[in-house]
Design a protein around this motif. Structure first.
Motif, PDB file in Angstrom:
ATOM      1  N   ASN A 137      90.225  78.229  35.595  1.00  0.00           N
ATOM      2  CA  ASN A 137      91.654  78.270  35.306  1.00  0.00           C
ATOM      3  C   ASN A 137      92.330  76.955  35.693  1.00  0.00           C
ATOM      4  O   ASN A 137      93.177  76.432  34.947  1.00  0.00           O
ATOM      5  CB  ASN A 137      92.299  79.430  36.069  1.00  0.00           C
ATOM      6  CG  ASN A 137      93.808  79.460  35.922  1.00  0.00           C
ATOM      7  OD1 ASN A 137      94.338  79.670  34.830  1.00  0.00           O
ATOM      8  ND2 ASN A 137      94.517  79.230  37.024  1.00  0.00           N
ATOM      9  N   ARG A 140      91.402  74.337  33.119  1.00  0.00           N
ATOM     10  CA  ARG A 140      92.092  74.588  31.847  1.00  0.00           C
ATOM     11  C   ARG A 140      93.561  74.173  31.928  1.00  0.00           C
ATOM     12  O   ARG A 140      94.087  73.502  31.024  1.00  0.00           O
ATOM     13  CB  ARG A 140      91.984  76.066  31.495  1.00  0.00           C
ATOM     14  CG  ARG A 140      92.646  76.426  30.161  1.00  0.00           C
ATOM     15  CD  ARG A 140      92.419  77.877  29.781  1.00  0.00           C
ATOM     16  NE  ARG A 140      92.988  78.795  30.775  1.00  0.00           N
ATOM     17  CZ  ARG A 140      92.252  79.510  31.629  1.00  0.00           C
ATOM     18  NH1 ARG A 140      90.930  79.391  31.614  1.00  0.00           N
ATOM     19  NH2 ARG A 140      92.829  80.330  32.494  1.00  0.00           N
ATOM     20  N   GLN A 141      94.230  74.530  33.024  1.00  0.00           N
ATOM     21  CA  GLN A 141      95.642  74.184  33.145  1.00  0.00           C
ATOM     22  C   GLN A 141      95.842  72.676  33.316  1.00  0.00           C
ATOM     23  O   GLN A 141      96.805  72.104  32.789  1.00  0.00           O
ATOM     24  CB  GLN A 141      96.262  74.943  34.325  1.00  0.00           C
ATOM     25  CG  GLN A 141      96.384  76.435  34.089  1.00  0.00           C
ATOM     26  CD  GLN A 141      97.291  77.104  35.120  1.00  0.00           C
ATOM     27  OE1 GLN A 141      98.319  76.555  35.519  1.00  0.00           O
ATOM     28  NE2 GLN A 141      96.901  78.297  35.547  1.00  0.00           N
ATOM     29  N   ARG A 143      94.017  70.427  32.014  1.00  0.00           N
ATOM     30  CA  ARG A 143      93.850  69.857  30.671  1.00  0.00           C
ATOM     31  C   ARG A 143      95.107  70.093  29.828  1.00  0.00           C
ATOM     32  O   ARG A 143      95.570  69.198  29.110  1.00  0.00           O
ATOM     33  CB  ARG A 143      92.627  70.476  29.992  1.00  0.00           C
ATOM     34  CG  ARG A 143      92.296  69.861  28.626  1.00  0.00           C
ATOM     35  CD  ARG A 143      91.023  70.443  28.026  1.00  0.00           C
ATOM     36  NE  ARG A 143      89.864  70.095  28.839  1.00  0.00           N
ATOM     37  CZ  ARG A 143      89.143  70.981  29.525  1.00  0.00           C
ATOM     38  NH1 ARG A 143      89.475  72.267  29.506  1.00  0.00           N
ATOM     39  NH2 ARG A 143      88.108  70.598  30.222  1.00  0.00           N
ATOM     40  N   ASN A 144      95.674  71.285  29.925  1.00  0.00           N
ATOM     41  CA  ASN A 144      96.882  71.601  29.148  1.00  0.00           C
ATOM     42  C   ASN A 144      98.065  70.715  29.556  1.00  0.00           C
ATOM     43  O   ASN A 144      98.932  70.418  28.728  1.00  0.00           O
ATOM     44  CB  ASN A 144      97.254  73.070  29.319  1.00  0.00           C
ATOM     45  CG  ASN A 144      96.265  74.008  28.647  1.00  0.00           C
ATOM     46  OD1 ASN A 144      95.500  73.587  27.776  1.00  0.00           O
ATOM     47  ND2 ASN A 144      96.263  75.279  29.031  1.00  0.00           N
ATOM     48  N   ASN A 160      86.991  64.300  31.710  1.00  0.00           N
ATOM     49  CA  ASN A 160      86.884  65.754  31.598  1.00  0.00           C
ATOM     50  C   ASN A 160      86.025  66.309  32.727  1.00  0.00           C
ATOM     51  O   ASN A 160      85.158  65.606  33.265  1.00  0.00           O
ATOM     52  CB  ASN A 160      86.277  66.150  30.247  1.00  0.00           C
ATOM     53  CG  ASN A 160      87.260  65.971  29.110  1.00  0.00           C
ATOM     54  OD1 ASN A 160      88.236  66.709  29.001  1.00  0.00           O
ATOM     55  ND2 ASN A 160      87.010  64.966  28.267  1.00  0.00           N
TER      56      ASN A 160
END
Length: 416
Positions: A137, A140-141, A143-144, A160
């Motif tokens: 999580n 993912r956040q 990256r967002n 990444n």
């Protein structure tokens, strides 16, 4: 001197670990914003001035490692976070992952920027599977929000992060075994050179750090002075330690270097259960050395512990009371290494087996003087000729116990 501080752990309980917005509200990713506007070598210099040694046990200077990784020529460099934490009595990295996951992600991005890497890999032990969703999580956040991916913060920096879980093999805490595991191969160490900084994961230049080592960096970029004001001598700053065994309050504590072992055991960990006497204390996990209660007034620093015959290692402290004999403790330790040896090299594979046999004979009162000599020889050969750190350090506890508790191995004297 206070026996507990909050520098590395200052974010614990201060934000919602599932929300990047909550993390940013307490200053999250400000260290990254600062880092990408600095000369990477200046960051390495800062780490060197803070005298940070690797927190995974090898004690290699962090600033030097990052500077060397940066200097290696090659494309598609990699940074790896070793979150395997397979050393017994060591569970500090788990607390950092559980209580401050976004700080670890931020630290890896900074490491990638400094080392010139394009990819980061977190290798987490299989037993920490319950924390995978938390890290996934956070990745993912991040990256967002544009902290991962292409052109991070408009600096032309692409990076990444990927999360991998191990299968619970202790030997995969060793760098080359960890790398082979990520590559989908059997987690067994390989010969060096080439060193992983030149040819590591998928033959790419690789910089590998422990969770605690990485987690320090964002805090240092924001507040170097507080860290530098802690500690003593060559051991500057703070250290996360894990205390376990026959103590009343086992747990993870952040201490300033220089805190005495007595303060750690009796103040932070609540003393020995039922006020029993200490039989032995092991520092640095199963591969660490052992000593007796005479070390209690020794400051917890790299140099002081080394002078006392032990080491900081992974930061684990195992306290054993008088109910357990030295031999029984060593047998338990030896069972662990006999099980966890990958079996690739002869000194470790055969050495662990035969030392286990001799320790069992000692426990039954069936050993003779030749057995003691043979065991000592095997232990020394293992430390000098094993392929990796597992075999080299597996008999630290035995060899140190033979020095500290000679009466136990004197077959004509009393057993302890």
């Amino acid at each position: 001197m206070s026996t507990q501080v909050k520098f590395l752990t200052k974010n614990f309980g201060q934000y919602d670990t599932s929300s990047i917005g909550s993390y940013m509200n307490i200053g999250g990713f400000e260290a990254l914003r600062k880092a990408v506007n600095m000369n990477p070598e200046d960051i390495c210099t800062m780490l060197t001035e803070a005298k940070i040694r690797g927190r995974g046990g090898a004690e290699y200077p962090l600033g030097r490692k990052w500077s060397q990784a940066r200097a290696v020529r090659g494309e598609n460099k990699v940074v790896i976070c070793n979150a395997d934490e397979g050393e017994t009595t060591t569970f500090k990295d788990r607390e950092l992952i559980k209580n401050d996951p976004f700080n670890l992600i931020e630290a890896m991005i900074i490491a990638g920027f400094v080392c010139g890497a394009t990819d980061g890999f977190i290798y987490m032990r299989g037993e920490y599977a319950c924390h995978r969703p938390l890290l996934l999580n956070a990745i993912r956040q991040a990256r967002n929000y544009g902290f991962l991916g292409e052109n991070i913060l408009g600096k032309g920096f692409d990076f990444n992060i990927h999360l991998y879980s191990g299968g619970g093999a202790y030997v995969c805490g060793e760098g080359t075994a960890l790398i082979r595991s990520i590559e989908g191969k059997a987690g067994r160490p390989r010969m060096k050179p080439p060193f992983i900084k030149v040819s590591g994961l998928f033959a790419r230049p690789t910089c590998l750090n422990n969770v605690e080592s990485l987690s320090l960096v964002p805090h240092l970029l924001q507040d170097k002075t507080t860290y530098m004001n802690c500690g003593t001598g060559e051991s500057i700053g703070t250290k996360l330690i894990s205390v376990a065994g026959n103590v009343n309050k086992p747990g993870v504590f952040e201490i300033p270097f220089g805190t005495t072992v007595r303060e750690i055991i009796y103040n932070l960990a609540g003393g020995i259960q039922h006020d029993r006497n200490i039989q032995l204390i092991q520092f640095g996990g199963a591969s660490g050395k052992v000593t007796d209660a005479s070390i209690l007034d020794t400051p917890y620093t790299y140099d002081d512990l080394r002078a006392a015959g032990v080491m900081v290692g992974s930061g684990g402290i195992l306290v054993i009371d008088e109910r357990t004999s030295v031999i029984d403790f060593l047998r338990m330790n030896q069972e662990f290494f006999s099980e966890e040896s990958c079996g690739q090299c002869t000194p470790c594979r055969e050495g662990n087996l035969h030392i286990k046999i001799i320790l069992d004979k000692l426990a039954k009162g069936e050993a003779n003087e030749q057995d003691i000599k043979t065991m000592t020889t095997i232990a020394k050969v293992m430390s000098m000729s094993s392929l990796c750190g597992l075999g080299e350090t597996a008999q630290n506890s035995l060899l140190s116990a033979m020095k500290k508790f000679p009466q136990v191995f004197d077959l004509g004297g009393a057993r302890a």
